[in-house]
Design a protein around this motif. Structure first.
Motif, short mmCIF file in Angstrom:
data_model
loop_
_atom_site.label_atom_id
_atom_site.label_comp_id
_atom_site.label_asym_id
_atom_site.label_seq_id
_atom_site.Cartn_x
_atom_site.Cartn_y
_atom_site.Cartn_z
N CYS A 99 0.74 -1.37 0.00
CA CYS A 99 -0.02 0.05 -0.08
C CYS A 99 0.87 1.38 -0.05
N LYS A 100 2.04 1.12 0.65
CA LYS A 100 2.91 2.07 0.62
C LYS A 100 3.61 2.71 -0.69
N THR A 101 3.92 1.47 -1.33
CA THR A 101 4.49 1.54 -2.83
C THR A 101 3.38 2.31 -3.78
N LEU A 102 1.94 1.73 -3.39
CA LEU A 102 1.04 2.14 -4.05
C LEU A 102 0.64 3.77 -4.01
N GLN A 103 0.70 4.16 -2.76
CA GLN A 103 0.78 5.61 -2.51
C GLN A 103 1.83 6.36 -2.91
N GLU A 104 3.00 5.83 -2.86
CA GLU A 104 4.14 6.69 -3.32
C GLU A 104 3.81 6.94 -5.18
N GLN A 105 3.59 5.72 -5.72
CA GLN A 105 3.43 5.84 -7.08
C GLN A 105 2.23 6.86 -7.42
N GLU A 106 1.21 6.97 -6.76
CA GLU A 106 0.10 7.81 -6.97
C GLU A 106 0.79 9.35 -6.70
N GLU A 107 1.48 9.63 -5.87
CA GLU A 107 2.02 10.83 -5.53
C GLU A 107 2.97 11.10 -6.63
N LYS A 108 3.70 10.24 -7.04
CA LYS A 108 4.70 10.54 -8.22
C LYS A 108 4.07 10.72 -9.64
N ALA A 109 2.69 10.12 -9.92
CA ALA A 109 1.91 10.62 -10.94
C ALA A 109 1.30 11.82 -11.02
#
Length: 147
Positions: A135-145
């Motif tokens: 979930c943290k990885t997904l959150q970071e990917q969304e922030e990066k996008a």
């Protein structure tokens, strides 16, 4: 299928928030002892940070008047740096308090997003985390996008 049996299956249940909380407590009720070492580490870190903050307040580095402009600028830069560190420490103390509260409520170690158990090694490395690694990885990917 009879209409009565269908209505019975969708009978009112506790609110979603209550069921989530109950689910989290059930998962973690037996794990309080599991996190005793992490609790001690968090409490020790919190106490050390607060002691350091009290010492910093007792011995403030006052604004001095320097004859040289570059010395004055260096002193101000150092003071700004110290203030940023203190702000980060304040945020960390807040996260530590929240983690200790989750331990008290038996919700510590459960991902706030997917409600799966956060692996112990992750909690040991980052005891204030509220998300599993996925979930943290997904959150970071969304922030990066979003950038």
């Amino acid at each position: 299928m009879k209409a009565g049996s269908f209505a019975k299956r969708i009978s009112p249940t506790p609110s979603a928030a209550q069921s989530v909380t109950a689910k989290r407590r059930a998962k973690t009720s037996s794990q309080g002892k599991k996190y005793a070492a992490i609790r001690r580490d968090l409490e020790r870190k919190r106490k050390a940070m607060l002691d350091e903050a009290v010492e910093g307040l007792a011995n403030p580095n006052g604004q001095e008047a320097f004859p040289d402009v570059s010395d004055q600028a260096s002193a101000e830069a150092e003071q700004n740096f110290s203030m940023r560190i203190r702000e980060r420490e304040q945020r960390l103390i807040k996260k530590i308090d929240e983690a200790l509260e989750r331990m008290d409520q038996n919700t510590y170690g459960i991902c706030e997003h997917c409600e799966e158990e956060i692996p112990y090694p992750r909690l040991k490395a980052r005891p204030v985390t509220t998300l599993c690694i996925n979930c943290k990885t997904l959150q970071e990917q969304e922030e990066k996008a979003r950038r």
